[in-house]
Design an enzyme around this catalytic site. Structure first.
Site, PDB file in Angstrom:
ATOM      1  N   ASP A 160      -6.130 -12.965   8.216  1.00 20.71           N
ATOM      2  CA  ASP A 160      -5.819 -11.540   8.174  1.00 20.71           C
ATOM      3  C   ASP A 160      -6.050 -10.990   9.576  1.00 20.71           C
ATOM      4  O   ASP A 160      -6.396 -11.741  10.495  1.00 20.71           O
ATOM      5  CB  ASP A 160      -6.670 -10.814   7.137  1.00 20.71           C
ATOM      6  CG  ASP A 160      -5.884  -9.708   6.434  1.00 20.71           C
ATOM      7  OD1 ASP A 160      -5.491  -8.755   7.133  1.00 20.71           O
ATOM      8  OD2 ASP A 160      -5.647  -9.798   5.223  1.00 20.71           O
ATOM      9  N   HIS A 183      -0.322  -8.255   8.961  1.00 22.19           N
ATOM     10  CA  HIS A 183      -1.727  -8.689   9.028  1.00 22.19           C
ATOM     11  C   HIS A 183      -1.907  -9.742  10.119  1.00 22.19           C
ATOM     12  O   HIS A 183      -2.623 -10.723   9.937  1.00 22.19           O
ATOM     13  CB  HIS A 183      -2.179  -9.247   7.672  1.00 22.19           C
ATOM     14  CG  HIS A 183      -2.290  -8.214   6.589  1.00 22.19           C
ATOM     15  ND1 HIS A 183      -3.383  -7.385   6.449  1.00 22.19           N
ATOM     16  CD2 HIS A 183      -1.429  -7.851   5.605  1.00 22.19           C
ATOM     17  CE1 HIS A 183      -3.200  -6.567   5.424  1.00 22.19           C
ATOM     18  NE2 HIS A 183      -2.013  -6.822   4.897  1.00 22.19           N
ATOM     19  N   GLU A 231       2.052  -5.287   2.725  1.00 22.27           N
ATOM     20  CA  GLU A 231       1.598  -4.265   3.673  1.00 22.27           C
ATOM     21  C   GLU A 231       2.169  -4.482   5.072  1.00 22.27           C
ATOM     22  O   GLU A 231       1.463  -4.389   6.078  1.00 22.27           O
ATOM     23  CB  GLU A 231       0.068  -4.237   3.719  1.00 22.27           C
ATOM     24  CG  GLU A 231      -0.560  -3.968   2.366  1.00 22.27           C
ATOM     25  CD  GLU A 231      -2.069  -4.001   2.373  1.00 22.27           C
ATOM     26  OE1 GLU A 231      -2.663  -3.406   1.455  1.00 22.27           O
ATOM     27  OE2 GLU A 231      -2.654  -4.631   3.283  1.00 22.27           O
TER      28      GLU A 231
END
Length: 531
Positions: A157, A229, A293
């Site tokens: 991440d 990420h 995301e």
């Protein structure tokens, strides 16, 4: 017992199981892993006799205990292993301690059992806070006790990269550590601990984790989360980014605009990483590639990427993201692995039909994925995000939001009755997520996972919590005590587990759920900055 077997009936008589009791027949190694100290007697008649019955499912078993011994009939190695776990749960909780006691009474019983779902998972985010190999192996043991069989490791991440790469060594040399970590509660001004944090698994570590898990009927699902990420990856190799600009391993939470380029060199880079991870883990039927995301601004602003998008005949950056993820899924399929994604990747469209979707934003988007013909693993924030607080009490340790209780988890139904039969058939199972922005160590992880993961185990095995769950859970906690699990007591945290006085209360879960539900209908929206 947790999870409760499908059928269980008491028989007259009992049996005294002793250390060194003989076990014979098929699948002896699986039984000995669940019940250490047994004496294998291949080919002989033992006090515990194990037989394979191909007519049973691979994870199904029958267990009979009578005055003359124990009989296990299993469809495969997993079934024998789960039968032995059930047998162990018939013993007193003290049998889980290393006390040297020589014998334990086993009540007469007949059990017939098989899981409702093939995917019974726990997710551990080792990117935000690293958990050493010993803690991963311990978690596998606890999962096996509860018949959980999928360990989803979130290996990368913005805040860290967690696996050795011999092809791209800067990933573990640079991307595996950050100089400090954000420690402020949500909504308060930024504050940092100024303490370096890091760690990674060598490929040998990963091989050991994979082998250890397989022996205990647990499949490791590695996640390399792309194309967003990406701060940690780009801190080591900025040329794989959309802009080429330098990045640092992120020291705060929330969503970063850092994104990988979708151009061919990035695909080659990632397929090399897949080869390393799959080669280390061994049998790897699933690989998770994230897709969540993603902030696509840098793609849209790049003339080179826009030109590449147009050369592919794609109209939008969202279509390019879908193409990119499908290209990676094709590469994984060539390597014998099915792709798993978070639900944003489904909403963007273009997935391979065999891609497994994890609908974290709610079962509504999960139903849409199932109706589209995708297999689904239920992973909704409510009630399967275990980084959330367990009550709204100010005593609870810091959390992203409140509250998800044991009762909430126990009430969850992974394949809702209102879905069509075809949609329900697409549900592979359920999985709880432990994101670790506010879980810095194994003691905190114990508190967050247990006993909520006990309720998950029951739901994922049976399809729904069965009668008497509360009473069985209260008894089951004695086993966790014996194993040294620092779970959250049902009555509330111990004094040393309570929230520090200066910490702010988390956001109410109802507020977050309303925002998340709205997001599932907008393919360009991203997760609210609540982490």
């Amino acid at each position: 017992m947790i999870p409760r077997p499908v059928l269980s009936s008491h028989l007259s008589g009992s049996y005294e199981l002793t250390t060194g009791a003989t076990v014979s027949g098929d699948l002896v190694d699986a039984v000995r892993l669940a019940l250490p100290g047994l004496d294998p007697r291949p080919g002989d008649t033992g006090e515990i006799d194990v037989r394979r019955d191909p007519a049973l499912g691979a994870e199904a078993y029958r267990l009979t205990v009578g005055s003359r011994g124990v009989e296990i009939v299993a469809g495969g190695r997993a079934g024998a292993f789960y039968a032995a776990q059930t047998l162990h749960q018939l013993l007193p909780a003290a049998s889980y301690r290393h006390t040297g006691r020589a014998s334990w009474p086993v009540p007469g019983v007949r059990v017939e059992d098989a899981p409702r779902f093939p995917w019974r998972g726990l997710h551990l985010d080792v990117a935000r806070h690293f958990f050493p190999k010993r803690e991963v192996l311990r978690l596998i043991d606890l999962m096996a006790l509860h018949k959980l069989n999928r360990l989803h490791l979130h290996l990368v991440d913005d805040q860290g990269w967690r696996v050795e790469s011999r092809a791209y060594p800067l990933l573990h040399e640079v991307s595996s550590h950050r100089p400090r970590t954000a420690v402020h509660p949500h909504g308060e001004p930024a504050a940092y601990d100024e303490v370096p944090h890091g760690g990674y698994y060598t490929l040998d570590d990963l091989a050991e984790i994979g082998a250890y898990a397989r022996a205990r009927c647990v499949t490791v699902v590695p996640e390399i989360d792309v194309p967003g990420h990406a701060s940690a990856i780009l801190a080591a190799y900025p040329t794989f980014g959309a802009t080429g600009e330098p990045y640092e391993v992120l020291d705060r939470w929330g969503i970063s605009p850092a994104i990988l380029s979708p151009l061919p060199p990035t695909v080659e880079f990632l397929t090399t990483i897949f080869d390393e991870v799959i080669g280390a883990l061994g049998e790897t039927p699933y690989v998770h590639i994230g897709g969540d995301e993603v902030v696509l601004d840098h793609w849209a602003a790049s003339p080179e990427i826009t030109a590449y998008q147009e050369s592919l005949g794609l109209a939008t950056a969202n279509e390019l993201q879908a193409w990119f993820l499908r290209r990676l899924a094709d590469a994984l399929a060539e390597r014998g692995a099915r792709t798993v994604v978070w639900d944003e990747a489904f909403v963007s469209g273009g997935l391979r039909q065999d891609t497994v979707v994890m609908p974290w934003r709610g079962m509504g988007v999960g139903r849409r994925a199932a109706a589209a013909g995708h297999d689904v693993v239920a992973t909704p924030v409510f009630p399967l995000y275990f980084d959330y607080a367990e009550t709204s009490s100010p005593d609870e340790p810091q959390a992203i939001a409140d509250a998800i209780t044991v009762a909430d988890v126990a009430a969850f139904v992974p394949a809702p009755e209102e879905w069509t039969d075809e949609e329900r058939a697409r549900v592979l199972g359920a999985q709880a997520q432990l994101w670790t922005e506010r879980v810095p160590d194994a003691r905190t992880a114990d508190y967050k996972l247990w006993p909520r993961a006990c309720a998950l185990a029951e739901v994922a095995w049976s399809g729904a919590a069965q009668d008497g769950f509360d009473g069985r859970l209260a008894e089951h906690l004695g086993r966790l005590d014996a194993l040294g699990v620092e779970y959250r007591p049902l009555a509330g945290p111990h004094p040393w587990q309570r929230r520090r006085p200066h910490r702010a209360s988390p956001v109410p879960v109802t507020e977050l759920m309303a925002r998340i539900e709205a997001m599932t209908h907008d393919p360009e929206s991203t997760r609210p900055s609540v982490s």
